[in-house]
Design a protein around this motif. Structure first.
Motif, PDB file in Angstrom:
ATOM      1  N   GLU A  71      21.527  77.003  17.565  1.00  0.00           N
ATOM      2  CA  GLU A  71      20.489  78.036  17.392  1.00  0.00           C
ATOM      3  C   GLU A  71      19.729  77.833  16.092  1.00  0.00           C
ATOM      4  N   ARG A  72      20.475  77.495  15.050  1.00  0.00           N
ATOM      5  CA  ARG A  72      19.836  77.291  13.739  1.00  0.00           C
ATOM      6  C   ARG A  72      18.993  76.015  13.746  1.00  0.00           C
ATOM      7  N   ILE A  73      19.454  75.016  14.478  1.00  0.00           N
ATOM      8  CA  ILE A  73      18.686  73.776  14.581  1.00  0.00           C
ATOM      9  C   ILE A  73      17.378  74.047  15.321  1.00  0.00           C
ATOM     10  N   VAL A  74      17.458  74.831  16.390  1.00  0.00           N
ATOM     11  CA  VAL A  74      16.258  75.143  17.169  1.00  0.00           C
ATOM     12  C   VAL A  74      15.221  75.836  16.292  1.00  0.00           C
ATOM     13  N   LYS A  75      15.698  76.736  15.463  1.00  0.00           N
ATOM     14  CA  LYS A  75      14.766  77.431  14.562  1.00  0.00           C
ATOM     15  C   LYS A  75      14.042  76.425  13.691  1.00  0.00           C
ATOM     16  N   ALA A  76      14.782  75.467  13.151  1.00  0.00           N
ATOM     17  CA  ALA A  76      14.161  74.451  12.287  1.00  0.00           C
ATOM     18  C   ALA A  76      13.182  73.607  13.092  1.00  0.00           C
ATOM     19  N   LEU A  77      13.574  73.237  14.313  1.00  0.00           N
ATOM     20  CA  LEU A  77      12.692  72.395  15.131  1.00  0.00           C
ATOM     21  C   LEU A  77      11.430  73.162  15.503  1.00  0.00           C
ATOM     22  N   ASP A  78      11.582  74.439  15.800  1.00  0.00           N
ATOM     23  CA  ASP A  78      10.427  75.258  16.164  1.00  0.00           C
ATOM     24  C   ASP A  78       9.450  75.366  15.015  1.00  0.00           C
ATOM     25  N   PHE A  79       9.999  75.360  13.846  1.00  0.00           N
ATOM     26  CA  PHE A  79       9.152  75.494  12.666  1.00  0.00           C
ATOM     27  C   PHE A  79       8.244  74.284  12.510  1.00  0.00           C
ATOM     28  N   GLY A  80       8.734  73.120  12.995  1.00  0.00           N
ATOM     29  CA  GLY A  80       7.839  71.962  13.104  1.00  0.00           C
ATOM     30  C   GLY A  80       7.953  70.932  12.021  1.00  0.00           C
ATOM     31  N   ASP A  81       7.825  71.319  10.768  1.00  0.00           N
ATOM     32  CA  ASP A  81       7.842  70.276   9.751  1.00  0.00           C
ATOM     33  C   ASP A  81       8.824  70.565   8.627  1.00  0.00           C
ATOM     34  N   GLN A  82       9.686  71.528   8.850  1.00  0.00           N
ATOM     35  CA  GLN A  82      10.683  71.852   7.828  1.00  0.00           C
ATOM     36  C   GLN A  82      11.985  71.140   8.139  1.00  0.00           C
ATOM     37  N   ARG A  83      12.388  70.263   7.263  1.00  0.00           N
ATOM     38  CA  ARG A  83      13.650  69.564   7.489  1.00  0.00           C
ATOM     39  C   ARG A  83      14.833  70.497   7.279  1.00  0.00           C
ATOM     40  N   LEU A  84      15.941  70.121   7.869  1.00  0.00           N
ATOM     41  CA  LEU A  84      17.178  70.883   7.702  1.00  0.00           C
ATOM     42  C   LEU A  84      18.327  69.879   7.656  1.00  0.00           C
ATOM     43  N   VAL A  85      19.272  70.110   6.762  1.00  0.00           N
ATOM     44  CA  VAL A  85      20.483  69.285   6.718  1.00  0.00           C
ATOM     45  C   VAL A  85      21.663  70.190   7.085  1.00  0.00           C
ATOM     46  N   VAL A  86      22.466  69.729   8.023  1.00  0.00           N
ATOM     47  CA  VAL A  86      23.576  70.535   8.543  1.00  0.00           C
ATOM     48  C   VAL A  86      24.880  69.761   8.373  1.00  0.00           C
ATOM     49  N   SER A  87      25.954  70.439   8.003  1.00  0.00           N
ATOM     50  CA  SER A  87      27.266  69.793   8.061  1.00  0.00           C
ATOM     51  C   SER A  87      27.989  70.304   9.303  1.00  0.00           C
ATOM     52  N   CYS A  88      28.478  69.370  10.092  1.00  0.00           N
ATOM     53  CA  CYS A  88      29.219  69.744  11.305  1.00  0.00           C
ATOM     54  C   CYS A  88      30.039  68.538  11.736  1.00  0.00           C
ATOM     55  N   SER A  89      31.304  68.750  12.053  1.00  0.00           N
ATOM     56  CA  SER A  89      32.155  67.613  12.427  1.00  0.00           C
ATOM     57  C   SER A  89      31.590  66.852  13.630  1.00  0.00           C
ATOM     58  N   ALA A  90      31.069  67.575  14.645  1.00  0.00           N
ATOM     59  CA  ALA A  90      30.383  66.959  15.799  1.00  0.00           C
ATOM     60  C   ALA A  90      31.154  65.748  16.333  1.00  0.00           C
ATOM     61  N   LEU A  91      32.436  65.931  16.577  1.00  0.00           N
ATOM     62  CA  LEU A  91      33.322  64.794  16.815  1.00  0.00           C
ATOM     63  C   LEU A  91      33.097  64.096  18.156  1.00  0.00           C
ATOM     64  N   LYS A  92      32.603  64.830  19.159  1.00  0.00           N
ATOM     65  CA  LYS A  92      32.529  64.240  20.511  1.00  0.00           C
ATOM     66  C   LYS A  92      31.086  64.120  20.981  1.00  0.00           C
ATOM     67  N   PRO A  93      30.832  63.168  21.904  1.00  0.00           N
ATOM     68  CA  PRO A  93      29.466  62.990  22.403  1.00  0.00           C
ATOM     69  C   PRO A  93      28.855  64.281  22.975  1.00  0.00           C
ATOM     70  N   ALA A  94      29.667  65.054  23.713  1.00  0.00           N
ATOM     71  CA  ALA A  94      29.111  66.273  24.321  1.00  0.00           C
ATOM     72  C   ALA A  94      28.700  67.288  23.245  1.00  0.00           C
ATOM     73  N   TYR A  95      29.423  67.318  22.154  1.00  0.00           N
ATOM     74  CA  TYR A  95      29.051  68.245  21.070  1.00  0.00           C
ATOM     75  C   TYR A  95      27.699  67.827  20.485  1.00  0.00           C
ATOM     76  N   ARG A  96      27.545  66.521  20.338  1.00  0.00           N
ATOM     77  CA  ARG A  96      26.274  66.046  19.754  1.00  0.00           C
ATOM     78  C   ARG A  96      25.121  66.260  20.732  1.00  0.00           C
ATOM     79  N   ASN A  97      25.400  66.091  22.033  1.00  0.00           N
ATOM     80  CA  ASN A  97      24.351  66.404  23.013  1.00  0.00           C
ATOM     81  C   ASN A  97      23.906  67.849  22.869  1.00  0.00           C
ATOM     82  N   LEU A  98      24.880  68.716  22.706  1.00  0.00           N
ATOM     83  CA  LEU A  98      24.541  70.140  22.551  1.00  0.00           C
ATOM     84  C   LEU A  98      23.668  70.353  21.317  1.00  0.00           C
ATOM     85  N   LEU A  99      24.038  69.723  20.221  1.00  0.00           N
ATOM     86  CA  LEU A  99      23.259  69.907  18.993  1.00  0.00           C
ATOM     87  C   LEU A  99      21.863  69.281  19.142  1.00  0.00           C
TER      88      LEU A  99
END
Ligand SMILES: Nc1ncnc2c1ncn2[C@@H]1O[C@H](COP(=O)(O)OP(=O)(O)OP(=O)(O)O)[C@@H](O)[C@H]1O
Ligand SMILES: O=C(O)[C@H](O)[C@@H](O)[C@H](O)[C@H](O)CO
Length: 274
Positions: A71-99
């Motif tokens: 949800e927070r990533i979508v907000k950043a993407l919607d904003f268009g040109d504001q970068r965002l750095v996130v920490s997340c283990s994102a250990l599996k391919p399906a988790y990364r697909n979701l992100l």
């Protein structure tokens, strides 16, 4: 000549517990002038309690957490040109697909809109040790098979995998536990390493101590799956490290993982300047 693909907008600094997600993520955000989102702050309290008591999270535990981060990533993407750095283990391919896309696998049928893996930008010249380079999901094989995307369909969410190596991870987690104050017990590292599953080619950057991949390959035999480039690199590295072992002292030198600021500076330098 084709223009370079657009830089990612969102950088997810990922990897197992203690790999440096928070430290590197904070430094990278500073270097980019971007906000930093600490993924651990979005865990439901039950997840924290579970980890604190030494029980690894399941997929079911992680989904609500990952949806919150998305949800927070979508907000950043919607904003268009504001970068965002996130920490997340994102250990599996399906988790990364979701992100990346908003669903564990939003494109079950037919080609994906972003077929080619993100370019492999590897900080390993500075680096390597750590999780398992398993890397064999049908998902990724399917993704790699489809033709080139247009720049506009490339994902704007990029993954940066930190792999300091198992010894270094254990050392860090032990030090952190001795100092107290963190919910993640060192005993959970094994389950984290076992869960880590990735294709090198899907990462925007991989940060490892130098020679680590070759050493692992050398020690464990050719059981990993590698793309052609990684295969060639591994062979060259293995040769080099064999030489070092033959010529050097009885113990091979422990590879040194780069400092946080060094990693952040190198990552920031990989971005196209306006
Ligand atoms: N590049 C580095 N070199 C040396 N020490 C580091 C480096 N990166 C992080 N550390 C140290 O390792 C420990 C774990 O770092 P950090 O909290 O950033 O990892 P993390 O992946 O966010 O961990 P977790 O997911 O368990 O919260 C900290 O004590 C930190 O100071
Ligand atoms: O995916 C998981 O198993 C967990 O979320 C962990 O990775 C923690 O969030 C983090 O690493 C804290 O140490």
């Amino acid at each position: 000549m084709q223009p370079p693909p657009p830089d990612p907008l969102v950088f997810v600094v990922m990897g197992v517990s203690g790999c440096g997600k928070s430290s590197v993520g904070t430094a990278l955000a500073l270097a980019l002038g971007a906000p930093f989102l600490e993924g651990d702050e979005l865990h439901p309290p039950e997840n924290i309690a579970k980890m604190r008591s030494g029980i690894p999270l399941t997929d079911e535990d992680r989904w609500p957490w990952l949806y919150r981060i998305r949800e927070r990533i979508v907000k950043a993407l919607d904003f268009g040109d504001q970068r965002l750095v996130v920490s997340c283990s994102a250990l599996k391919p399906a988790y990364r697909n979701l992100l990346r896309w908003g669903a564990p696998d939003p494109f079950p049928v037919g080609p994906r809109p972003h077929p080619t893996p993100t370019p492999r930008v590897d900080c390993s010249s500075a680096s390597s040790t750590g999780g398992s380079a398993s890397a064999s999901s049908a998902d990724n094989a399917a993704a790699a098979a489809v033709p080139s995307p247009s720049a506009s369909s490339l994902p704007r969410v990029a993954f940066i995998l930190l792999q300091p190596g198992e010894d270094e991870l254990r050392r860090r987690l032990a030090a952190r536990a001795a100092a107290g104050g963190h919910f993640m017990p060192p005993a959970l590292l094994g389950s984290q390493l076992a869960a880590l599953d990735y294709q090198p080619g899907e990462m925007w950057a991989i940060v490892e101590p130098p020679g680590w991949r070759a050493q692992r390959r050398h020690q464990r035999g050719a059981q990993g799956e590698w793309d052609g480039k990684a295969e060639a690199e591994a062979a060259a590295e293995a040769e080099a490290s064999e030489g070092a072992l033959a010529d050097g002292p009885s113990q091979p030198q422990q590879p040194v993982f780069p400092a946080v600021e060094e990693i952040a500076a190198e990552l920031a330098a990989r971005l196209h300047r306006p």
